[in-house]
Structures are given as structure tokens and as C-alpha cells.
Design a protein around this motif. Sequence first.
Motif, PDB file in Angstrom:
ATOM      1  N   ASN A   8       0.829  -1.208   0.000  1.00  0.00           N
ATOM      2  CA  ASN A   8       0.000   0.000   0.000  1.00  0.00           C
ATOM      3  C   ASN A   8       0.862   1.258   0.000  1.00  0.00           C
ATOM      4  N   LEU A   9       1.913   1.223   0.833  1.00  0.00           N
ATOM      5  CA  LEU A   9       2.802   2.377   0.916  1.00  0.00           C
ATOM      6  C   LEU A   9       3.527   2.600  -0.411  1.00  0.00           C
ATOM      7  N   ALA A  10       3.966   1.511  -1.035  1.00  0.00           N
ATOM      8  CA  ALA A  10       4.710   1.618  -2.298  1.00  0.00           C
ATOM      9  C   ALA A  10       3.863   2.243  -3.404  1.00  0.00           C
ATOM     10  N   TYR A  11       2.565   1.953  -3.401  1.00  0.00           N
ATOM     11  CA  TYR A  11       1.690   2.453  -4.464  1.00  0.00           C
ATOM     12  C   TYR A  11       0.816   3.625  -4.022  1.00  0.00           C
ATOM     13  N   SER A  12       1.042   4.127  -2.787  1.00  0.00           N
ATOM     14  CA  SER A  12       0.191   5.217  -2.304  1.00  0.00           C
ATOM     15  C   SER A  12       0.420   6.506  -3.086  1.00  0.00           C
ATOM     16  N   GLY A  13       1.650   6.708  -3.571  1.00  0.00           N
ATOM     17  CA  GLY A  13       1.926   7.919  -4.339  1.00  0.00           C
ATOM     18  C   GLY A  13       1.146   7.982  -5.630  1.00  0.00           C
ATOM     19  N   SER A  14       1.029   6.826  -6.297  1.00  0.00           N
ATOM     20  CA  SER A  14       0.303   6.777  -7.570  1.00  0.00           C
ATOM     21  C   SER A  14      -1.174   6.476  -7.382  1.00  0.00           C
ATOM     22  N   GLY A  15      -1.547   5.955  -6.211  1.00  0.00           N
ATOM     23  CA  GLY A  15      -2.944   5.571  -5.979  1.00  0.00           C
ATOM     24  C   GLY A  15      -3.360   4.349  -6.773  1.00  0.00           C
ATOM     25  N   ASN A  16      -2.398   3.500  -7.165  1.00  0.00           N
ATOM     26  CA  ASN A  16      -2.692   2.335  -8.010  1.00  0.00           C
ATOM     27  C   ASN A  16      -3.164   1.163  -7.148  1.00  0.00           C
TER      28      ASN A  16
END
Length: 439
Positions: free
Chosen positions: A173-181
Motif C-alpha cells: 500500500n505504501l509503495a503504491y500510495s503515491g500513484s494511488g494504483n
Amino acid sequence: MTLQDSPGLPAPAPLPPRPGAEPPQRLTLATAVVALGGLLFGFDTGVISGALLFLKEDFGLTSFQEGTVISALLLGAAAGALGSGRPADRFGRRRVLIAVALTFTIGLVAAVAAHDFATMVAARLVLGLAVGGASTVVPLYLAEIAPPRLRGRLVTANQVLLTVGILVSYLVNLAYSGSGNWRAMFAVGLIPSVLMLVGTLCIPESPEWLRRRSGRDRAGGPAPNAGSLPLGDTAVRRALVIGVTLAAVQQFGGINSIIYYAPSIMSRAGLPATNSIQYSVFIGVVNVAMTVAAIPLIDRAGRRPLLLFSLAGMALSLATLGVTMSFPSGPSTNMIALLAMVTYVGSFAVGLGPVFWILAAELFPPGARARGAALCALVNWAANFVVGQLFLPVADAVGVSWVFWFFAAVASGALVFVVRKVPETKNRSLADIQLELRA
């Protein structure tokens, strides 16, 4: 003419070895493969905590629909838990585990491809079936292949991977939180699901299940002590009282309110989504660390002492959360709330978290073990469904502090129940446990 002399009928197979007779390498392989079910259990329940922050924007979800996306998995898990007991008795633990791994894979593919609220709910229901089946059959299988001195540790390995799965989901979740993917968040779960599917094709069947089947075959039908026991049997009834009570306490004690909604709680306190997920990662690390710490303690200190320590810590932490959440948000109150949440998760992880699943696999006699474990898991998931569906609406209606005070009261009542009703099972054979329950 005996059954063995009948033409065209194969001679019965010799009785399989007793649990623990498997070579260490096969025992390790079987534990590692089957415990992937625990990892997927944790991943699929935890990944939604971060994905929900972006799902609600993409699909325009209301608070009630957010709860529905959460609780759809829980409803499916209740059905999966209830429906896995009899097939595990009839077809064997291994075949049910293969079906569980396949269902995990199908559900994750459906979640990645979901295009609206309804299809996401359907995907979560399918994942729930797999999670419910895993929660019943994985601890059962591990308890049956383990020697008594290692049984607590092997079943706890499943709980460790469950917490690792939750932590992995937070990191994803943290890894993709920037992109919202959020689609990528779900897609990562396909890696362990495929590994489990391949691995379950290579593991042995449970020796206990083979032994019972061999007993039926030799007698030409149900053999003494090999058939099913009624749920009204004395030992079964007492095991059910303990298992069902602890199953309900696990959920009404509030653990999944923290697991599912930690980012949402912190977000409501005014933190950005990324910071909220970072806090949940820290909570996930504590969850894993304390569950790992429980591994040697399960078979050394015993089940009862860990339960008592765990419930006392949970009650104090929840009461602190209740007090803290009643004050306006600010840096100091947010820090106290975070520390209380971490203490609560640590207390749960070292005791009630793993010990409930161990007892659910230990307490029931062979003729009711799968059905009894399935009923305990059903109650656990039904209570989980109620908490997951109602936490946000009730918190909105009465205030989150009152919810945490309720959880604290449940933990306090459970402390008294454990003192009065729960037996110690460490280093005891499954047969010895039954003798105590019948005494």
C-alpha cells in the motif's frame, strides 16, 4: 470370506504413521507451503486498508459502501469457514487446501479487474471464501502433522505468516500510495497464491485423516472412534464453549478495527493518506515482531498465561484509546493514540491472536475436529463481519472513544472467562486433552 479376500478389491493400505513421524524435511516443506494460506489470509484482509483510500475516490463510495467492501470478504469468509469442515473430513485436508489456493487466485484476479462497486464486492466475496477455508483447514492440518512438543510452534507459524501478510500488504500500500494504483496493490497477492497452488500439489495428506479413513476401510464402514461425533458430545460441547467464546472475543475485542481502519482513523485525525499508511506499516511491524516472539513462548510458557497477559494488555490499551479519542486531535493526543494502538496490537499478537487458532485445532476430538474448528472460524468471521460493517457508522454516530471503551469491556470479561474455563494444553497429546475435557 473377509474383505481382504474379496476378488477385485485391493488390500487395505497399512496405517499411516502417527503425527510427527514425517521426516523433518517434509514437515518443514508442508508447514511452509500450507502457511502461505496464512500469509494470503493476512494480505487479503490488510490490503484493503490502503486500497480503500483510493477506491472510495475512483468509485465514489459512501461510508456504508466502504464498510461493505470491507465486510464482503468477512461474509465470504464466514461461508468459507462453515463450508470447509465437512469437505475436509470427506475428501481430506490436502484437497481442500488445493481448492483454497485456487480460490485465492481467482479472487485476486477478479479484484484487479474490478470496474465498479458491485464487481469489487463480488471479488471480495470470492476472496472471503478462500480466507475462511484457510482459517479453518490450515491450522487443522498443521496441528495434525505436528508432534505434541512442536504443535504450538507449527500452528503459530501460520499466525506469523498471517501477520507477515498484513505487513506486506501495508508495505505494498505504501509503495503504491503515491500513484494511488490500488489494482497493483491487489495484484501483488497473486505471487503467494500461485506458489501455494503449486506447493499444495506436492504435500502429503494429514496422517490423522488417513488414520481415520484407514480405520473405516478396515471395518468395512465407520470404525470405533473413527466416525463423526455429535456436537452434543461432552468433550465437543466444552470445546465449543471455549472455542466460540474466544472466536467472538478476538473480533469484539477490536483487533480488526485497528487492522482495517488504522489509516482511516489517522486520516480522520488530519494526517495525509501517505502518512496514515506509514503509521499502519509501523503497527504491522509490531504485529509481526510480537507474533514471532510468541513462537517459543507458546510451548514454553503455555497457552493460558499468554492469554491472560494478552487480554490484560488489550484491555488497558483500549481504555487508553477510549480516553485519548475523547479529546480534540493534536500532536500529543495523536502520539498517545499511536502508542496505545501499538501496545494493543503487541498484546494481541503475543497471546490471543495465535492461541485462539491453536486451541481451535487442539480441543476437539478427531470425530468432530474439522466441524468444530469450522464452527469456531464461522463465529470468528461472523463477528468480524459485524465489526467491519458497523465500526465506521457507529463511530460516526456515538464517537470512536465509546467504541474503544466497548472493546475494553469485552477484553476484561474475556480475562475472567479464561481464568475459569480454558485448560492448559501445552506439551499434551490430543488424546490427553480429550480426557481432561471429558473429566
